[in-house]
Scaffold this active site. Structure first.
Site, short mmCIF file in Angstrom:
data_model
loop_
_atom_site.label_atom_id
_atom_site.label_comp_id
_atom_site.label_asym_id
_atom_site.label_seq_id
_atom_site.Cartn_x
_atom_site.Cartn_y
_atom_site.Cartn_z
N LYS A 185 0.83 -1.21 0.00
CA LYS A 185 0.00 0.00 0.00
C LYS A 185 0.85 1.25 0.00
O LYS A 185 0.51 2.25 -0.62
CB LYS A 185 -0.92 0.01 1.22
CG LYS A 185 -2.08 -0.91 1.03
CD LYS A 185 -3.20 -0.60 2.00
CE LYS A 185 -4.39 -1.49 1.72
NZ LYS A 185 -5.33 -1.54 2.81
N LYS A 229 -5.26 -9.73 -6.61
CA LYS A 229 -6.49 -10.07 -5.90
C LYS A 229 -7.60 -9.08 -6.31
O LYS A 229 -7.31 -7.95 -6.69
CB LYS A 229 -6.28 -10.08 -4.38
CG LYS A 229 -6.13 -8.75 -3.73
CD LYS A 229 -6.12 -8.88 -2.20
CE LYS A 229 -5.90 -7.51 -1.58
NZ LYS A 229 -5.87 -7.49 -0.14
N LYS A 279 -11.03 -3.56 -3.43
CA LYS A 279 -11.89 -2.36 -3.44
C LYS A 279 -11.25 -1.27 -4.28
O LYS A 279 -11.90 -0.35 -4.71
CB LYS A 279 -12.07 -1.84 -2.02
CG LYS A 279 -12.79 -2.80 -1.09
CD LYS A 279 -12.71 -2.32 0.35
CE LYS A 279 -13.32 -3.32 1.32
NZ LYS A 279 -12.56 -3.42 2.56
P1 TYM Z 1 -10.64 -5.91 4.26
O1 TYM Z 1 -11.64 -4.90 4.62
O2 TYM Z 1 -9.60 -5.57 3.24
O3 TYM Z 1 -11.35 -7.22 3.74
C1 TYM Z 1 -12.42 -7.78 4.48
C2 TYM Z 1 -12.40 -9.30 4.35
O4 TYM Z 1 -12.51 -9.68 2.99
C3 TYM Z 1 -11.46 -10.56 2.65
N1 TYM Z 1 -11.06 -10.32 1.27
C4 TYM Z 1 -10.93 -11.28 0.36
N2 TYM Z 1 -11.12 -12.61 0.43
C5 TYM Z 1 -10.93 -13.31 -0.70
N3 TYM Z 1 -10.55 -12.76 -1.88
C6 TYM Z 1 -10.36 -11.43 -2.00
N4 TYM Z 1 -10.02 -10.88 -3.16
C7 TYM Z 1 -10.54 -10.63 -0.84
N5 TYM Z 1 -10.43 -9.29 -0.59
C8 TYM Z 1 -10.75 -9.13 0.70
C9 TYM Z 1 -10.33 -10.21 3.61
O5 TYM Z 1 -9.41 -11.27 3.75
C10 TYM Z 1 -11.09 -9.92 4.88
O6 TYM Z 1 -11.38 -11.12 5.57
N6 TYM Z 1 -7.51 -5.83 8.10
C11 TYM Z 1 -8.79 -6.32 7.65
C12 TYM Z 1 -9.95 -5.83 8.49
C13 TYM Z 1 -9.82 -6.13 9.94
C14 TYM Z 1 -10.01 -7.38 10.56
C15 TYM Z 1 -9.81 -7.14 11.97
C16 TYM Z 1 -10.28 -8.67 10.09
C17 TYM Z 1 -9.55 -5.23 10.92
N7 TYM Z 1 -9.55 -5.82 12.14
C18 TYM Z 1 -9.91 -8.18 12.87
C19 TYM Z 1 -10.39 -9.69 11.02
C20 TYM Z 1 -10.19 -9.45 12.41
C21 TYM Z 1 -9.01 -5.81 6.25
O7 TYM Z 1 -8.45 -4.85 5.81
O8 TYM Z 1 -9.95 -6.49 5.56
#
Ligand code: TYM
Length: 344
Positions: free
Chosen positions: A114, A206, A209
């Site tokens: 990032k 991947k 967003k």
């Molecule tokens: P975030 O918001 O980027 O994504 C949310 C969830 O979606 C999953 N994900 C995917 N899974 C499969 N293929 C993809 N292309 C894909 N893109 C996103 C992510 O793996 C995630 O499960 N840091 C985390 C948010 C967070 C969190 C936490 C998660 C903050 N605190 C505590 C679990 C526990 C994040 O940025 O996810």
């Protein structure tokens, strides 16, 4: 020591929800509420590690909470809330900032991706982000976290923080009456073919967003049926027909991605999908995938729209979730304050 089995996960409202979020995360959340105590958060404090227009942040926070419910989470059985309503997240993350080491954080590949060339100019919050994530999880002494593959490294760091805290403060933890560890060593739940959904335009990236190479690369949960079908039909593929077994997808990332999406959406194994489509071309597979995707996603999108239109009800659900989350978090945080030596 045994910890109450408890699930925590979160999604950050930094961009519109997409198929990767649904298959990698939200869909996994739903069955867990039958077997576990489950806490699902909209992590708005994580989102602002990069600039968010305040109005967009609010809209997306509601949308994610609505998506949780539209996909089948029950706000009575699961705790659904937005992170910033429970200030203990920020408080514990500060303590973890003082437990985690610079070297651990500097190894986080997601930060490197990032920040890119621009690492002098990104926010301090973006660097510290994984310690807030560890705080989210450990504030509830969560034993397992369902996530997509891309979060694995952050979960390893969460375990490292828990271990160091348990070790550095073992004397105070024992004095408080805990026989062994204060924080659990949280397990990562990431299984199945859809833990790594790829861009529809580039099988090496991947689905995300912020995918900017093409509007057609990402299926958003609020896309209408025509947009979903169009994106699938225009997805990049190779010229070969589909193989009859999963092994035949090796070094065919685009094919592997589309078959994986089909398998996940239809709750089948990749081999079962290929038993039906092996030897067929994309002209047969893509329309079938488009129909399947629309049949799964349209009802969710409709229900999301209905829910977000009722802000009063959404506010009530989020406030109730925050109250229940705080009831778990507050005693844990009170113990942590004592353990580190803060006077109250
Ligand atoms: P975030 O918001 O980027 O994504 C949310 C969830 O979606 C999953 N994900 C995917 N899974 C499969 N293929 C993809 N292309 C894909 N893109 C996103 C992510 O793996 C995630 O499960 N840091 C985390 C948010 C967070 C969190 C936490 C998660 C903050 N605190 C505590 C679990 C526990 C994040 O940025 O996810």
């Amino acid at each position: 020591m045994t910890f109450t089995p408890r699930i925590f996960s979160g999604i950050k409202p930094s961009g519109d929800l997409h198929l990767g979020n649904y298959l990698g995360a939200i869909r996994q959340f739903v069955p867990l509420q039958d077997t576990h105590e489950t806490i699902y958060c909209v992590v708005d404090m994580h989102a602002i590690t990069v600039w968010q227009e305040p109005e967009d942040l609010k809209r997306r926070t509601y949308e994610i909470a609505a998506a949780y419910i539209a996909a089948g989470l029950d706000p009575k059985r699961s705790i659904i809330f937005n992170q910033s309503q429970v200030m203990e997240h920020a408080e514990l993350s500060w303590i973890f900032n003082c437990v985690a080491r610079m070297g651990w954080m500097a190894r986080m590949t997601q930060f490197k991706d990032k920040a890119g060339e621009n690492s002098e100019n990104v926010s301090l919050g973006l660097f510290a982000y994984p310690s807030l994530m560890a705080a989210d999880i450990l504030l509830y002494k969560s034993t397992a976290v369902p996530v997509g593959e891309d979060q694995r490294q952050h979960l390893e760091l969460t375990r490292d923080i828990a271990k160091k805290f348990n070790h550095d403060f073992r004397k105070q933890i024992a004095e408080l009456g805990f026989e062994e560890d204060f924080f659990p060593i949280t397990e990562t739940l990431a299984t199945g073919p859809a833990m790594r959904v790829k861009s529809l335009k580039d099988g090496s990236k991947k689905m995300s967003k912020s995918e900017s190479t093409s509007d057609l690369a990402t299926i958003y949960l609020l896309d209408d049926a025509d947009a979903v079908a169009k994106k699938i039909k225009r997805a990049t593929t190779d010229p070969e027909p589909l193989p009859s077994e999963a092994a035949g997808l090796e070094s065919r990332p685009e094919a592997e991605n589309l078959v994986g999406i089909y398998a996940a959406l239809s709750n089948q194994s990749v081999d079962a999908v290929l038993a039906g489509f092996g030897g067929k071309g994309w002209g047969a597979f893509k329309p079938a995938l488009a129909d399947l995707a629309v049949s799964v996603l349209s009802p969710i999108a409709n229900e999301m729209q209905r829910l977000v239109a009722d802000r009063g009800e959404m506010d009530r659900i989020l406030r109730d979730g925050a109250d229940r989350a705080r009831a778990i978090a507050a005693p844990v945080m009170a113990d942590v304050r004592q353990i580190v030596g803060f006077i109250r």
